[in-house]
Design an enzyme around this catalytic site. Structure first.
Site, short mmCIF file in Angstrom:
data_model
loop_
_atom_site.label_atom_id
_atom_site.label_comp_id
_atom_site.label_asym_id
_atom_site.label_seq_id
_atom_site.Cartn_x
_atom_site.Cartn_y
_atom_site.Cartn_z
N THR A 138 -9.77 13.13 6.95
CA THR A 138 -8.36 12.71 7.17
C THR A 138 -7.61 14.25 6.95
OG1 THR A 138 -7.86 12.66 4.74
CG2 THR A 138 -8.41 10.53 5.96
N ASN A 161 -2.78 4.20 -3.18
CA ASN A 161 -3.53 4.98 -2.00
C ASN A 161 -3.09 6.46 -2.16
OD1 ASN A 161 -5.24 5.61 0.31
ND2 ASN A 161 -2.89 5.75 1.16
N ASP A 183 8.62 7.04 -2.74
CA ASP A 183 7.86 8.26 -3.09
C ASP A 183 7.22 7.97 -4.58
OD1 ASP A 183 7.61 10.78 -4.50
OD2 ASP A 183 8.81 11.87 -3.24
N TYR A 194 -7.57 18.93 -8.69
CA TYR A 194 -7.55 17.62 -7.80
C TYR A 194 -8.61 16.54 -8.79
CZ TYR A 194 -8.59 14.13 -4.35
OH TYR A 194 -9.09 12.79 -3.68
N ILE A 230 0.85 -1.31 -0.03
CA ILE A 230 0.13 -0.09 -0.15
C ILE A 230 0.98 1.13 0.01
CG2 ILE A 230 -0.40 0.06 2.54
CD1 ILE A 230 -2.94 1.19 1.91
N LYS A 259 -7.92 13.01 -10.63
CA LYS A 259 -8.53 11.70 -10.24
C LYS A 259 -9.16 11.05 -11.49
CE LYS A 259 -7.23 10.99 -6.12
NZ LYS A 259 -6.47 9.69 -5.72
N1 LIG Z 1 -10.04 11.93 2.46
C1 LIG Z 1 -10.91 11.88 1.55
O1 LIG Z 1 -11.98 12.58 1.79
C2 LIG Z 1 -10.89 11.16 0.23
C3 LIG Z 1 -11.84 11.01 -0.37
C4 LIG Z 1 -11.70 10.50 -1.59
C5 LIG Z 1 -10.37 9.77 -1.98
N2 LIG Z 1 -9.54 9.99 -1.30
C6 LIG Z 1 -8.15 9.45 -1.72
O2 LIG Z 1 -7.73 8.55 -0.81
C7 LIG Z 1 -6.09 8.49 -0.66
C8 LIG Z 1 -5.76 8.83 0.72
O3 LIG Z 1 -6.05 9.87 1.05
P1 LIG Z 1 -6.34 10.37 2.51
O4 LIG Z 1 -7.78 10.98 2.75
O5 LIG Z 1 -5.66 9.34 3.67
O6 LIG Z 1 -5.45 11.71 2.53
P2 LIG Z 1 -3.80 12.02 3.63
O7 LIG Z 1 -4.15 11.85 5.03
O8 LIG Z 1 -3.49 13.29 3.13
O9 LIG Z 1 -2.80 10.84 2.83
C9 LIG Z 1 -2.21 11.06 1.62
C10 LIG Z 1 -0.78 10.25 1.61
O10 LIG Z 1 -0.34 10.11 0.55
C11 LIG Z 1 0.97 10.37 0.80
N3 LIG Z 1 1.61 10.95 -0.30
C12 LIG Z 1 1.51 12.26 -0.81
N4 LIG Z 1 2.19 12.48 -1.94
C13 LIG Z 1 3.29 11.23 -2.06
C14 LIG Z 1 4.11 10.99 -2.82
N5 LIG Z 1 4.76 11.71 -3.78
N6 LIG Z 1 4.68 9.50 -2.80
C15 LIG Z 1 4.32 8.78 -1.71
N7 LIG Z 1 3.32 9.46 -0.96
C16 LIG Z 1 2.70 10.38 -1.24
C17 LIG Z 1 1.08 11.19 2.05
O11 LIG Z 1 2.51 11.25 2.61
P3 LIG Z 1 2.77 12.21 3.38
O12 LIG Z 1 2.57 11.79 4.79
O13 LIG Z 1 4.49 11.83 3.20
O14 LIG Z 1 2.50 13.49 3.26
C18 LIG Z 1 -0.13 10.51 2.91
O15 LIG Z 1 0.62 9.34 3.34
C19 LIG Z 1 -5.77 9.72 -1.84
O16 LIG Z 1 -5.39 8.99 -2.93
C20 LIG Z 1 -6.99 10.50 -1.94
O17 LIG Z 1 -7.25 11.15 -3.08
C21 LIG Z 1 -9.36 10.91 -0.21
#
Ligand SMILES: NC(=O)c1ccc[n+]([C@@H]2O[C@H](COP(=O)([O-])OP(=O)(O)OC[C@H]3O[C@@H](n4cnc5c(N)ncnc54)[C@H](OP(=O)(O)O)[C@@H]3O)[C@@H](O)[C@H]2O)c1
Length: 238
Positions: A180, A80, A57, A145, A12, A149
């Site tokens: 989050t 993810n 990364d 964004y 993941i 997506k």
């Molecule tokens: N939260 C929502 O409402 C929501 C809804 C729909 C879909 N999603 C999707 O679900 C997924 C997870 O989001 P989340 O809500 O858990 O957000 P989050 O808490 O901000 O987590 C995002 C994660 O992606 C990592 N990341 C960002 N850039 C990266 C890179 N260049 N290489 C490796 N890792 C990287 C971040 O790492 P760092 O800790 O190093 O920054 C963090 O671990 C995303 O794809 C998001 O678009 C989220």
């Protein structure tokens, strides 16, 4: 092609994030044999006999190649990692943030899936992409964004055509808002990451290709079926 989490070996990305931190214990509770937890900074990730932190990364070809060479037993790749600058197309000062969203949200899963494809084909595995319901309709105040997506949704469809004949299943999750770091600026109802993880894994284990997560996502998907222009206008009005 795998459907059950039990006995699976999971990789993941974005493991330090809110949804991943809920998915990892949920995967372990469903019997995943091993979970590679990949993050660009692994210093905060706790390892265990089941969970193995890996530096990745998603913008790095080198990291992706090294991870795929290390984790040759993977049967389920969860793309993810993601970024959301919560910015409209016209509000951003330039295109730098839009470019970063494309690089992380679209090129990232493309890069990582290409690296793991030989492993997944050999192990008859699966890919699960974390998209969003906003991959299907633009919410203008985070327009770039949504565009990234939407590209990842198209990627998902293309990967399915490429990999299904080779025995690899490609599924995608389409959540609504989840509580989050990514949604910290939004004052709207949000699901808990734990509830989202349960729905994502229930949908995956039920064999769904398109997994709608939460009432917001299911409501918008239903609206898109019957009145797509109405939904576009609804989101355009904020
Ligand atoms: N939260 C929502 O409402 C929501 C809804 C729909 C879909 N999603 C999707 O679900 C997924 C997870 O989001 P989340 O809500 O858990 O957000 P989050 O808490 O901000 O987590 C995002 C994660 O992606 C990592 N990341 C960002 N850039 C990266 C890179 N260049 N290489 C490796 N890792 C990287 C971040 O790492 P760092 O800790 O190093 O920054 C963090 O671990 C995303 O794809 C998001 O678009 C989220």
């Amino acid at each position: 092609m795998i459907e059950s989490i039990k006995g699976s070996v999971v990789f993941i990305t974005g493991a330090s994030g809110g949804i991943a931190q809920a998915l990892i214990p949920a995967l372990a509770a469903r019997g995943a044999a091993k979970i590679y937890a990949a993050a660009r900074d692994i210093s905060s990730l706790a390892g265990s006999p089941t969970v193995m932190p890996v530096k990745l990364d998603v913008t790095s070809d080198d990291d992706a190649a090294k991870a795929a060479a290390l984790a040759t037993d993977v049967t389920l790749l969860i793309n993810n990692a993601g970024v959301n600058h919560n910015t409209g197309f016209m509000l951003a000062a330039d295109v730098a943030m839009a470019r970063e969203e494309i690089e992380i949200n679209y090129i990232g899963p493309l890069r990582v899936t290409r690296a793991f494809a030989p492993v997944l084909i050999r192990n008859k595995g699966a890919v699960l992409n974390l998209l969003t319901i906003l991959a299907r309709v633009n919410l203008p105040f985070m327009g770039s964004y949504c565009a990234s997506k939407a590209a990842a949704l198209s990627l998902t469809q293309g990967l399915r055509a490429d990999l299904a004949p080779k025995g690899v299943r490609v599924a995608a999750a389409f959540p609504g808002a989840i509580d989050t770091r990514m949604t910290a600026v939004l004052t709207i109802p949000k699901m808990t990451p734990a509830d989202a993880a349960t729905e994502i894994l229930d949908g995956f284990e039920a064999g769904e290709e398109d997994i709608y997560v939460g009432d917001m996502a299911r409501g918008l998907a239903e609206g898109l079926k019957h009145d797509p222009k109405g939904i576009e206008r609804q989101l355009a009005s904020g």
